[in-house]
Design an enzyme around this catalytic site. Sequence first.
Site, PDB file in Angstrom:
ATOM      1  N   ASP A   1       0.871  -1.162   0.000  1.00  0.00           N
ATOM      2  CA  ASP A   1       0.000   0.000   0.000  1.00  0.00           C
ATOM      3  C   ASP A   1       0.917   1.224   0.000  1.00  0.00           C
ATOM      4  O   ASP A   1       2.106   1.140   0.333  1.00  0.00           O
ATOM      5  CB  ASP A   1      -0.967   0.006   1.191  1.00  0.00           C
ATOM      6  CG  ASP A   1      -2.177   0.907   0.912  1.00  0.00           C
ATOM      7  OD1 ASP A   1      -2.104   1.741  -0.011  1.00  0.00           O
ATOM      8  OD2 ASP A   1      -3.191   0.790   1.623  1.00  0.00           O
TER       9      ASP A   1
HETATM   10  C1  BGC Z   1      -5.042   3.206  -0.076  1.00  0.00           C
HETATM   11  C2  BGC Z   1      -5.114   2.202  -1.196  1.00  0.00           C
HETATM   12  C3  BGC Z   1      -4.932   2.892  -2.524  1.00  0.00           C
HETATM   13  C4  BGC Z   1      -3.605   3.639  -2.503  1.00  0.00           C
HETATM   14  C5  BGC Z   1      -3.305   4.382  -3.785  1.00  0.00           C
HETATM   15  C6  BGC Z   1      -3.810   4.079  -0.173  1.00  0.00           C
HETATM   16  O1  BGC Z   1      -3.903   5.134   0.720  1.00  0.00           O
HETATM   17  O2  BGC Z   1      -5.068   2.539   1.161  1.00  0.00           O
HETATM   18  O3  BGC Z   1      -6.328   1.508  -1.151  1.00  0.00           O
HETATM   19  O4  BGC Z   1      -5.005   1.978  -3.570  1.00  0.00           O
HETATM   20  O5  BGC Z   1      -3.639   4.587  -1.459  1.00  0.00           O
HETATM   21  O6  BGC Z   1      -4.129   5.474  -3.919  1.00  0.00           O
END
Ligand code: BGC
Length: 717
Positions: A249
């Site tokens: 993530d």
């Molecule tokens: C989120 C993810 C997301 C990623 C990219 C993170 O803060 O938890 O679900 O895909 O950001 O935007």
Amino acid sequence: MVSAQQKMPVYLDVTKPIEERLENALSLLTTNEKVELCHAQSKFSSKGIARLGIPEVWSADGSHGVSDEKIWDEWGGAGWTNDSCTAFPALTCLAATFNPEISRLYGKSIGEEARYRNKTMLLGPGINIYRTPLNGRNFEYMGEDPYLASQMVVPYIQGVQSNGVAACVKHFALNNQEISRGEINVNLSNRALHEIYLPAFKAAVQEGKTWSIMGSYNQLRGEHCCHNDLLLNKILKNDWKFDGVVISDWGGVHSTDQAVKNGLDIEMGTYTNGLTTKGNFPYSGYYLANPFLKGLKDGKYDIALLNDKARRILRLIFRTTMSANRPFGRFVSPEHSEAARKIASEGIVLLKNTNQFFPIPAGKYKKIAVIGENASRSMIVGGGSTSLKAAYEVLPLQGLITKYGKDHVEYSLGYASGRPMYGREEPSRLNADSLLNAAVEIARHADVVLFVGGLNKNYFQDCESGDRKSLNLPFGEDKLMESIQKVNKNVAVILLSGNAVAMPWIDKVPAIMQGWYLGSEAGNALADVISGEVNPSGKLPFSYSKKLDDIGAHSFDKLCYPGDSVNIYYKEDILVGYRWLDTKKIVPQFPFGYGLSYTTFAYSKPTVDEARVTADGIVKVSFTLTNTGKIDGAETAQLYVSKSKSSVIRAAKELKAFKKVFIKAGEVKLVKLEVPVRSFAYYNETKSTWEVEQGSYTLLLGSSSRDIKGKVDLDIR
Ligand code: BGC
């Protein structure tokens, strides 16, 4: 001179199997190039091998629509004019359809949009289990039941990947709250881990064959999940034989050593300063960039670890952008609007309908008062990473005006909230009393009131990085409801939310509908169901509890939720959602699997082919469903299993099969469900294996987890 007949390298030969192509490519790469595959080069991309024509890996959020192009190093939109997508309904809505074929349509449609935009990977779907209604991200997930989530995620993945775009299933694992999500260390039993929180991921890997998976921000047993030995090496890659890519993530990586050794393949979003501002940290400084390279050169890390990562990343590229079978996709097509409308209208749940309040056919009422901010507010924007730039959004108010005519609809805001902001609240500047008074005035003179409220995508509502503060409706909605009821009793509540809310007014309103966040076609889908053009068939993918204390996660101390910011203990163990409520005999407001229709259904007594089955056998259950009403409709029959005498704690019942059946008015349909007995197994913690206990079981056939229509006993030998 290069001769025209020069042999094509194996990695470019699309007639060759992928494994052969990627081994050939791997043999051509330098150590440097391999390391470059393992970390971001921009906010949403990582390098390919330019000199060999191997494309970069481009990802895009998310589960509900393909997000707009971002500035290279920043979260902000790049301002392109050709990237406004179709917004599909939130995944809670999809789960509420209880229809795997609708999930396939969803995956295929969103995958086509991702393909058209030339993405390698779609950052979704999200399948974390609904543990508490306060979790700000529940709307992105598929509810509280591991079986339901498993059944729904598999066709979604297959649909996405049929476009040559990888699904990226997230967040692996135990990201069940947003409070302290970046560091909270989850403590839970192996049973709860394997029986509740992992099954949907396992199905995504083994049945859905997802090509990528995203680690979660939180920790499990002292290691961050983006580089967690147990989750990634042992369970995912070893036990489940996952051959795809683990991506972090954004900002979820904290250690080179662990990232190298514990199963992470691509590092994204490191040093993003609380995820809101421009990253000013060089990509070469990522944990899996120069520090990794140095460790390899110093002999600290085995080259096999790098090769494994590079191999997986190349496999991803060969499966997607370098696949010869990659269709061309399509973007914002009429078919996608139709799909979005169909999914939305099939997921809407009718919760209460006294005296057939709904449907409201056109012409029934002269004056319809529509009250509530959610009728005129975009639900596509806000909420965090699922926020979308959509080509269009039919708001509920627009949908109702189109259906009933502008002369018959009067609108009043009633209450107001501020703009959706990430990481902070911005209250509305409008005067709450004036809004309330104006709404009450139009309610007083209306034939019927449709209150469109619920939560929204603001911070501390249904939004990433914060949890809700209470189960109650926000923005003074309860007070407004009370005031409206005093002047008009003919009121229905239409809730747009991704979470359950408290309903102190429930006995005073004749009708309630759960509308979710419905995407581009929200208004049309709502109007379809409200007017009766579509007969509602959605069922709740999570329990609606009367109060917070009724829920497992909220029945203990603060360490059970939200934790002490360092640790959290899942003290309710395997008893999540209806498993808790039913076992503890707590009556919910609305149970899991519940939802009304404009028609009625009758169930015959269920029978089984054989009442005695072996542990590796299949139970075949048959019954008939009759549409006893006057209009066509669909019912989701649910089969739960119950084991009274067990050597371990068991939930009162667990969902093991369901089927959504479309039945014409007056028609009778024979329904057959097949349930593998191995799905009755519990996770034996001592032996670390799944075990089917012998003895007697009861199968419960129901229209919801609480409305059991018939039972049949079974003996497992
Ligand atoms: C989120 C993810 C997301 C990623 C990219 C993170 O803060 O938890 O679900 O895909 O950001 O935007």
